[in-house]
Each structure stands twice: as structure tokens, then as C-alpha cells.
Design an enzyme around this catalytic site. Structure first.
Site, mmCIF file in Angstrom:
data_model
loop_
_atom_site.group_PDB
_atom_site.id
_atom_site.type_symbol
_atom_site.label_atom_id
_atom_site.label_comp_id
_atom_site.label_asym_id
_atom_site.label_seq_id
_atom_site.Cartn_x
_atom_site.Cartn_y
_atom_site.Cartn_z
ATOM 1 C CB SER A 1 2.676 9.701 -0.200
ATOM 2 O OG SER A 1 2.863 11.065 0.109
ATOM 3 C CG HIS B 1 0.840 5.594 0.008
ATOM 4 N ND1 HIS B 1 0.314 5.988 -2.194
ATOM 5 C CD2 HIS B 1 0.356 6.857 -0.440
ATOM 6 C CE1 HIS B 1 0.739 7.168 -2.472
ATOM 7 N NE2 HIS B 1 0.293 7.514 -1.146
ATOM 8 C CE LYS C 1 -2.861 7.139 -3.451
ATOM 9 N NZ LYS C 1 -3.594 7.950 -1.727
HETATM 10 C C1 PLP Z 1 -3.483 9.367 -2.009
HETATM 11 C C2 PLP Z 1 -4.617 9.690 -0.582
HETATM 12 C C3 PLP Z 1 -5.923 9.774 0.112
HETATM 13 C C4 PLP Z 1 -6.770 10.101 -0.901
HETATM 14 O O1 PLP Z 1 -7.440 9.445 -1.048
HETATM 15 P P1 PLP Z 1 -8.273 9.486 -2.342
HETATM 16 O O2 PLP Z 1 -9.471 8.547 -2.516
HETATM 17 O O3 PLP Z 1 -8.288 9.737 -3.591
HETATM 18 O O4 PLP Z 1 -9.595 10.422 -2.018
HETATM 19 C C5 PLP Z 1 -6.600 9.686 1.587
HETATM 20 N N1 PLP Z 1 -4.933 9.426 2.952
HETATM 21 C C6 PLP Z 1 -4.008 9.660 2.124
HETATM 22 C C7 PLP Z 1 -2.876 8.572 3.008
HETATM 23 C C8 PLP Z 1 -3.819 8.614 0.720
HETATM 24 O O5 PLP Z 1 -2.286 8.380 0.093
#
Ligand code: PLP
Length: 399
Positions: A183, A211, A242
């Protein structure tokens, strides 16, 4: 008794502030979207949400969600195996399996929970859990909760990964865990090479595509599609928080027996409340929509290309790539950390909301502003952001 700990907590908080690590939260008073209102009355363009497909505040989803809440109510007040499984939970799980071309899927309250609950039921001290250095915090926590022997390879270093695989051949199972997209840089894991090594050394592969699900790859199946390895990945974890509406929720898709054992043994699944029906109902419709048309991810791809091209042409140092995470780098500058913060502040004054990252969130000397593009951005929004970057960039002699 609170006296002593109170003092120590105050000291710790003070230290966080002194180290410039105190996280302030900006307060939004409108729906999430491209144009948002802040509590100081400003209207700004949002360039720092994970709202890749622009669904978070969309009118279409609000309509669908209303239907869902009317029909199924607000909450479930139960874990899945007592009385918290509705027909729509099963339908959504099947829909996700179909979308990702996996045998089965299990829902979690968040991807953080999915990653927290995926390893422990599968691996024990006779096994190896092999992780990319830059994997998400939730994968790291998941490995901590699991008794497997832990191995970390430097970010995307395939020689090191092969070394680890060679050195652990005596162990019972080996599982390689990686983010699909990292990220901070928006770079994509070398999944083609990873599956090749996994097959050579008889290991399993788990990809966290948080992502990527919904927009990376020609039909939005994620990095597993982009890298052409869908059928060679054993476990995919991802989030509904997301691109896929941005509400809440996570899931794991993969081999039938793996998902079945997770339903029996995965602690965040067993001991945490079922995902709210309104989220499940709406997410189902989102997957339906994404299965029917690629228009949103296509627009996101176009927006990303346009923004990346024009920013490069304007003289900014951006990390190359295809992802809507676009890091604008200040590595060339002595005062990169400070610059990233001033720059973000000036951009906010220009009506562009972005965040500057600096050490220790990113390595020393690699401070940056991380822009995130959305399918909801129109050309005029992108142009306004680019113009603002150019204006501030000239002022601070970044370009
Ligand atoms: C955002 C993210 C998470 C967490 O996801 P949530 O559903 O908000 O708990 C886990 N792994 C990665 C790679 C992320 O970018």
C-alpha cells in the site's frame, strides 16, 4: 490506582507527539466521496480514500442498502453458527467464490480478522509461514497468533524466498503469505514467480488482495488475475472495506477443505458477530454489478493513467506502476519529511485532500504524498488536483 498508569500514558503520548507520530483525525461532515465537507466548513476534493470504485457514498448503493435493511433488518446479534447466518450470507459467499473463481468463501467482520484467523487453524509448530517483509499489519498479527515457524523475506526478493523454501523442506507444510498490492508504493507482488517457486518446493500461497479486488486485472478479479495466476493461488483474503463499497467486512476464498476447516476453527469467525445484513445484501449487489460490467474499473484505469502521465510530465517524481495508489516522492530533497507535510497542508488550502507519509511509516529519505485515484473522479477533479500540485510544487521548488 489510575494515578501511576495515567502519568505513564501521558508521558507516552507526549513522546508520540515529540516524535511527530501523533495521528490527528480530520473530521468529515458529509458522505464519503470525491467532494467532502470538513468540520471547519471547507469543501475539498478527496484524494486519499480507498474508495477506488467510488461506491462508498453512491446514490445507487444507498437505494440498494435501504432495500436490504427493510427486508433483513439492521443487525443479527449472533455469531454465524448460533443464529447469525441468513440466506444472503450464503449467497454472498457463493457470489464471491464465483467472482474469484474459487471453490468456497467465508465472511469475516473485517479483513483484519480474516488475516488474524486464517493461519492458526491450518499450521502448527511443524510448519513454516513465509512472509514478505512489507506485509500488512494484520498478516503479521495473524502469524503471531499461529504456532508455525516464521520466516520473513525482504520485500519481493525472490532469491531470498527461494532460500527459505530450500531451507525449510523438512517441515510439514509451508505457506507463503503476501499482499497482492503493497500500500505504500502501490507495487504488485511477483505472483508469477511466487507460484512458480511454490510449485517447485511444494508450498501453499496466500494472497491478501485488499488493495486490488474489484479493480485490478482486466475484469477486476485482483492481482491474481493481473498476474494470470488465479487457479494457482490457494487462499485469497480481501476486504469489503475498500473498493467494494467501503462499509466493513472481509473474506477468505480458496480451496474447499481450507474454508471448511476455517468455519470450524477460525476464532475471529467463530467468536465475533455476523456481518450486518445491510452490508451483506449490498455487497452481493456490488459483486453482481462488477460481474456484469467493467465500466467502473475501466474508468479508474483511465483516470489513473491520465493522472500518472500528467504528473510525470509536470516534473514530479512518481513511483512507476499501474495502481491508483500514486506516490509523489520527495526523495531528492534533504528535508523530505518536512516537505511532505508542508506540501499536504498547502494542497489542502488549495482544496485537495491528500496525506504526506514520512519515516517511520516509510523508510528514511523516501517521504511522499500518497495520492489515491477513484473511478468517481472526473477529469475536472484530476485537473484541479494536478494544477494544485504544480502550483505548490513550483512554490517549494519541487518541480
Ligand atoms: C486494508 C487492509 C486490510 C484490512 O482490511 P479491513 O477489512 O479494513 O480490516 C488487510 N490487509 C490489507 C493488505 C489491507 O490493505
Amino acid at each position: 490506582m489510575y494515578g501511576k498508569i495515567k502519568e505513564n500514558l501521558q508521558k507516552e503520548i507526549q513522546k508520540i507527539r515529540e516524535d511527530n507520530l501523533y495521528k490527528e483525525e480530520r473530521i468529515i461532515t458529509s458522505k464519503q466521496g470525491v467532494e467532502i465537507s470538513l468540520n471547519d466548513g471547507r469543501r475539498v476534493l478527496n484524494f486519499c480514500a480507498n474508495n477506488y470504485l467510488g461506491l462508498a457514498g453512491s446514490e445507487q448503493l444507498i437505494k440498494i442498502a435501504k432495500k436490504g435493511i427493510e427486508k433483513y433488518g439492521y443487525g443479527l446479534s449472533s455469531v454465524r453458527f448460533i443464529c447469525g447466518t441468513m440466506d444472503i450470507h450464503k449467497k454472498l459467499e457463493d457470489k464471491i467464490s464465483e467472482f474469484l473463481q474459487k471453490e468456497d468463501t467465508i465472511l469475516y467482520a473485517a479483513c483484519f480478522d480474516a488475516n488474524g484467523g486464517v493461519f492458526e487453524p491450518l499450521l502448527n509448530e511443524n510448519d513454516a509461514l513465509i512472509s514478505d517483509r512489507l506485509n500488512h499489519a494484520s498478516i503479521i498479527d495473524g502469524t503471531r497468533l499461529c504456532k508455525a515457524q516464521r520466516f520473513v523475506y525482504e520485500h519481493s526478493n525472490m532469491e531470498q524466498l527461494e532460500e527459505v523454501l530450500k531451507n525449510t523442506q523438512k517441515l510439514r507444510y509451508r505457506l507463503i503469505a503476501t499482499d497482492g498490492v503493497f500500500s505504500m508504493d502501490g507495487d504488485i507482488a511477483k505472483l508469477d514467480k511466487i507460484v512458480e517457486l511454490a510449485e517447485k518446493y511444494d508450498a501453499l500461497v496466500m494472497v491478501d488482495d485488499s488493495h486490488a479486488t474489484g479493480f485490478i486485472g482486466k475484469t477486476g478479479r485482483g492481482t491474481i488475475e493481473y498476474m494470470n495466476v488465479i487457479d494457482r493461488i490457494d487462499i485469497v483474503t480481501s476486504t469489503l472495506g475498500k473498493a467494494l463499497g467501503g462499509a466493513m467486512g472481509g473474506f477468505i476464498s480458496g480451496r474447499k477443505e481450507i474454508i471448511e476447516i476455517l468455519r470450524q476453527r477460525s476464532r475471529p469467525y467463530l467468536f465475533s458477530n455476523s456481518l450486518s445484513p445491510v452490508i451483506v445484501y449490498t455487497a452481493y449487489e456490488i459483486f453482481n454489478m462488477l460481474s456484469e460490467t467493467t465500466s467502473l474499473r475501466d474508468k479508474l484505469e483511465e483516470n489513473t493513467k491520465y493522472f500518472r502521465k500528467r504528473m510525470s510530465e509536470s516534473g514530479f517524481d512518481i513511483k512507476p506502476g499501474i495502481h491508483p495508489i500514486v506516490p509523489i516522492m520527495f526523495s531528492k530533497f534533504e528535508n523530505d519529511a518536512q516537505l511532505s507535510q508542508i506540501f499536504a497542508k498547502e494542497l489542502l488550502n488549495e482544496g485537495i485532500y491528500v496525506i504526506g507519509f514520512f519515516y517511520p511509516v516509510v523508510p528514511k529519505g523516501t517521504s511522499r504524498i500518497r495520492v489515491q485515484i477513484s473511478a468517481a473522479h472526473e477529469k475536472k477533479h484530476l485537473d484541479k488536483a494536478i494544477d494544485a500540485f504544480v502550483k505548490v510544487g513550483k512554490k517549494y521548488k519541487v518541480i
